[in-house]
Design a protein around this motif. Structure first.
Motif, PDB file in Angstrom:
ATOM      1  N   PHE A 119       1.652  -6.744 -12.006  1.00  0.00           N
ATOM      2  CA  PHE A 119       2.788  -5.831 -11.987  1.00  0.00           C
ATOM      3  C   PHE A 119       4.006  -6.483 -12.629  1.00  0.00           C
ATOM      4  N   ARG A 120       4.700  -5.720 -13.443  1.00  0.00           N
ATOM      5  CA  ARG A 120       5.915  -6.195 -14.096  1.00  0.00           C
ATOM      6  C   ARG A 120       7.159  -5.667 -13.378  1.00  0.00           C
ATOM      7  N   GLU A 121       8.134  -6.536 -13.176  1.00  0.00           N
ATOM      8  CA  GLU A 121       9.499  -6.162 -12.799  1.00  0.00           C
ATOM      9  C   GLU A 121       9.568  -5.211 -11.600  1.00  0.00           C
ATOM     10  N   CYS A 122       8.879  -5.548 -10.514  1.00  0.00           N
ATOM     11  CA  CYS A 122       9.071  -4.769  -9.295  1.00  0.00           C
ATOM     12  C   CYS A 122      10.313  -5.289  -8.561  1.00  0.00           C
ATOM     13  N   GLN A 123      10.892  -4.457  -7.724  1.00  0.00           N
ATOM     14  CA  GLN A 123      12.085  -4.836  -6.974  1.00  0.00           C
ATOM     15  C   GLN A 123      11.666  -5.259  -5.575  1.00  0.00           C
ATOM     16  N   PHE A 124      12.003  -6.499  -5.221  1.00  0.00           N
ATOM     17  CA  PHE A 124      11.662  -7.015  -3.895  1.00  0.00           C
ATOM     18  C   PHE A 124      12.867  -7.756  -3.329  1.00  0.00           C
ATOM     19  N   GLU A 125      13.354  -7.270  -2.182  1.00  0.00           N
ATOM     20  CA  GLU A 125      14.513  -7.849  -1.517  1.00  0.00           C
ATOM     21  C   GLU A 125      15.697  -8.016  -2.468  1.00  0.00           C
ATOM     22  N   GLY A 126      15.910  -6.964  -3.268  1.00  0.00           N
ATOM     23  CA  GLY A 126      17.065  -6.930  -4.143  1.00  0.00           C
ATOM     24  C   GLY A 126      16.931  -7.675  -5.448  1.00  0.00           C
ATOM     25  N   GLN A 127      15.764  -8.205  -5.753  1.00  0.00           N
ATOM     26  CA  GLN A 127      15.559  -8.955  -6.988  1.00  0.00           C
ATOM     27  C   GLN A 127      14.372  -8.387  -7.766  1.00  0.00           C
ATOM     28  N   ALA A 128      14.467  -8.462  -9.091  1.00  0.00           N
ATOM     29  CA  ALA A 128      13.367  -8.033  -9.950  1.00  0.00           C
ATOM     30  C   ALA A 128      12.423  -9.209 -10.176  1.00  0.00           C
ATOM     31  N   MET A 129      11.139  -8.971 -10.021  1.00  0.00           N
ATOM     32  CA  MET A 129      10.153 -10.041 -10.202  1.00  0.00           C
ATOM     33  C   MET A 129       8.787  -9.447 -10.485  1.00  0.00           C
ATOM     34  N   ASP A 130       7.904 -10.264 -11.032  1.00  0.00           N
ATOM     35  CA  ASP A 130       6.518  -9.856 -11.227  1.00  0.00           C
ATOM     36  C   ASP A 130       5.739 -10.024  -9.923  1.00  0.00           C
ATOM     37  N   ALA A 131       4.564  -9.410  -9.878  1.00  0.00           N
ATOM     38  CA  ALA A 131       3.721  -9.512  -8.692  1.00  0.00           C
ATOM     39  C   ALA A 131       2.264  -9.381  -9.106  1.00  0.00           C
ATOM     40  N   ILE A 132       1.388  -9.884  -8.268  1.00  0.00           N
ATOM     41  CA  ILE A 132      -0.056  -9.787  -8.469  1.00  0.00           C
ATOM     42  C   ILE A 132      -0.644  -8.961  -7.344  1.00  0.00           C
ATOM     43  N   GLY A 133      -1.481  -7.996  -7.682  1.00  0.00           N
ATOM     44  CA  GLY A 133      -2.128  -7.170  -6.674  1.00  0.00           C
ATOM     45  C   GLY A 133      -3.617  -7.441  -6.599  1.00  0.00           C
ATOM     46  N   LEU A 134      -4.111  -7.620  -5.388  1.00  0.00           N
ATOM     47  CA  LEU A 134      -5.539  -7.775  -5.129  1.00  0.00           C
ATOM     48  C   LEU A 134      -5.944  -6.664  -4.170  1.00  0.00           C
ATOM     49  N   PHE A 135      -6.859  -5.799  -4.610  1.00  0.00           N
ATOM     50  CA  PHE A 135      -7.224  -4.636  -3.817  1.00  0.00           C
ATOM     51  C   PHE A 135      -8.745  -4.500  -3.805  1.00  0.00           C
ATOM     52  N   LYS A 136      -9.283  -4.202  -2.617  1.00  0.00           N
ATOM     53  CA  LYS A 136     -10.731  -4.055  -2.507  1.00  0.00           C
ATOM     54  C   LYS A 136     -11.074  -2.700  -1.894  1.00  0.00           C
ATOM     55  N   ALA A 137     -11.893  -1.935  -2.602  1.00  0.00           N
ATOM     56  CA  ALA A 137     -12.376  -0.638  -2.125  1.00  0.00           C
ATOM     57  C   ALA A 137     -13.801  -0.817  -1.612  1.00  0.00           C
ATOM     58  N   GLU A 138     -13.980  -0.663  -0.309  1.00  0.00           N
ATOM     59  CA  GLU A 138     -15.289  -0.907   0.306  1.00  0.00           C
ATOM     60  C   GLU A 138     -16.025   0.380   0.667  1.00  0.00           C
ATOM     61  N   THR A 139     -15.305   1.451   0.905  1.00  0.00           N
ATOM     62  CA  THR A 139     -15.941   2.693   1.340  1.00  0.00           C
ATOM     63  C   THR A 139     -15.809   3.751   0.254  1.00  0.00           C
ATOM     64  N   GLN A 140     -16.817   4.584   0.174  1.00  0.00           N
ATOM     65  CA  GLN A 140     -16.820   5.681  -0.782  1.00  0.00           C
ATOM     66  C   GLN A 140     -16.998   7.006  -0.048  1.00  0.00           C
ATOM     67  N   SER A 141     -16.480   8.067  -0.656  1.00  0.00           N
ATOM     68  CA  SER A 141     -16.573   9.402  -0.075  1.00  0.00           C
ATOM     69  C   SER A 141     -17.293  10.332  -1.035  1.00  0.00           C
ATOM     70  N   GLU A 142     -17.914  11.346  -0.461  1.00  0.00           N
ATOM     71  CA  GLU A 142     -18.553  12.360  -1.300  1.00  0.00           C
ATOM     72  C   GLU A 142     -17.508  13.353  -1.789  1.00  0.00           C
ATOM     73  N   PHE A 143     -17.684  13.835  -2.991  1.00  0.00           N
ATOM     74  CA  PHE A 143     -16.792  14.860  -3.509  1.00  0.00           C
ATOM     75  C   PHE A 143     -17.580  15.814  -4.403  1.00  0.00           C
ATOM     76  N   LEU A 144     -17.039  17.016  -4.563  1.00  0.00           N
ATOM     77  CA  LEU A 144     -17.650  18.040  -5.412  1.00  0.00           C
ATOM     78  C   LEU A 144     -16.797  18.244  -6.654  1.00  0.00           C
ATOM     79  N   LYS A 145     -17.438  18.442  -7.780  1.00  0.00           N
ATOM     80  CA  LYS A 145     -16.750  18.747  -9.015  1.00  0.00           C
ATOM     81  C   LYS A 145     -17.238  20.109  -9.503  1.00  0.00           C
ATOM     82  N   VAL A 146     -16.307  21.003  -9.718  1.00  0.00           N
ATOM     83  CA  VAL A 146     -16.633  22.353 -10.184  1.00  0.00           C
ATOM     84  C   VAL A 146     -16.513  22.385 -11.705  1.00  0.00           C
TER      85      VAL A 146
END
Length: 347
Positions: free
Chosen positions: A114-141
């Motif tokens: 992530f570029r230039e997010c605002q955290f505690e009043g300051q602009a800075m970069d950040a790294i995101g680590l996200f894990k998706a473990e569950t899946q859901s069924e869905f329909l597509k028309v």
């Protein structure tokens, strides 16, 4: 709360991390994941929306930060954001090696820069680590030019539910950065792997930490220690003291130990007992309690849920104590124990 612009995701890589303990594979992508503007906006909402509580941590290792692999890789990525794909491969391997319990679910690991997010009043970069473990069924028309409709059933990630996440902000580098965490895990023996085995976290000592820790120590003193130290302490007395403590934290911007003791506890011998207990509590629970600090409203709201001023009577009645302790009397007669409650108005 941190603020991210719609175009905050500068780069993204995705890998599938199976459960090493049951011989599931680690499937590495062959390059970074391209993103269009619309998809980037949707992904950003999926990543960021669950981070609602201002409870922060540092990456940590008892032998020094250089032994924390996530810290070492985050440091390399902040130094060279163009290395996201290469670093993401190593992060996927670290997570895979942390999956040592057979109940851990495999899933897709997203590594975002992530570029230039605002955290505690300051602009800075950040790294995101996200894990998706569950899946859901869905329909597509589907429909064609002749308006013939058809349905397809499929499975995919529910973008309204993030299973696990961590955002590492590029600040407080020497203390292990500042980390915000989401972990919608169960309570089994596998539940701590994201925070402990993978990230290695130590709670940041800030307003949230100080407020939460102080209220937790006081609750423990009132519910466990006070009845042992002093005769005649009833559940109504305990409920009253818990309620007064929450009121103090709600009504004040700052905590001062002496002021809190004088206004809430009041009795000198109980105050002295609490201060002694507080010192022992820090050693036994490996927490640090400050005698003075700014109060976090979010921590008060969170802790107030477990500091309810409630007297539970068998399975028949609950008495909620919100005000004057003198309006409740306790006694016993030929029918059994009783509480007598006085009031002025009924609603």
């Amino acid at each position: 709360m941190p603020v991210f612009e719609d175009n905050a995701i500068a780069a993204l890589a995705i890998h599938h991390v199976g459960n090493k303990a049951v011989m599931e594979p680690l499937v590495r992508s062959n390059g970074p994941t391209p993103l269009g503007e619309a998809l980037s906006t949707s992904l950003l909402q999926y990543f960021i929306e669950p981070f609602k509580v201002r409870e922060y941590y540092h990456l940590y290792h008892p032998d020094g930060l250089d032994h924390n692999e996530v810290y070492r890789l985050a440091e390399a990525l902040f130094d060279d954001p163009e290395s996201l794909y290469d670093v993401s491969l190593q992060l996927a391997q670290v997570l895979y090696d942390a999956c040592t319990h057979p109940n851990i679910k495999g899933g897709d690991l997203f590594v975002a820069y992530f570029r230039e997010c605002q955290f505690e009043g300051q602009a800075m970069d950040a790294i995101g680590l996200f894990k998706a473990e569950t899946q859901s069924e869905f329909l597509k028309v589907n429909h064609d030019a002749d308006c013939r409709f058809s349905l397809d059933a499929d499975r995919g990630i529910d973008m309204h539910k993030l299973d696990k996440g961590a955002i590492i902000f590029h600040t407080e580098d020497d203390r292990g950065y500042v980390v915000s965490v989401v972990d919608n895990a169960g309570r089994g023996s596998d539940a701590a792997y994201w925070r402990d085995q993978f990230l290695g976290l130590l709670q940041r000592q800030d307003e949230f930490y100080n407020t939460h820790a102080e209220l937790a120590a006081y609750k423990k003193f009132i519910t466990d220690e006070l009845p042992q130290q002093f005769d005649g302490v009833s559940r109504a007395d305990q409920a009253d003291l818990l309620g007064k403590s929450v009121d103090f934290f709600k009504q004040n911007d700052r905590f001062d130990l002496d002021t809190f003791s004088d206004e809430v506890i009041r009795q000198p011998e109980v105050i002295e007992s609490f201060k002694q207990y507080r010192q022992q509590y820090q050693q036994d629970n490996q927490v640090e309690l400050s005698d003075e600090f700014a109060i976090s409203d979010e921590a008060v709201k969170k802790q107030a849920r477990v500091m309810r001023s409630v007297i539970k009577l068998d399975k028949n009645f609950h008495i909620y104590v919100h005000g004057n302790r003198q309006m409740i009397e306790q006694g016993e007669d030929e029918k059994g124990k009783y509480y007598k409650v006085y009031y002025k108005e009924e609603s």
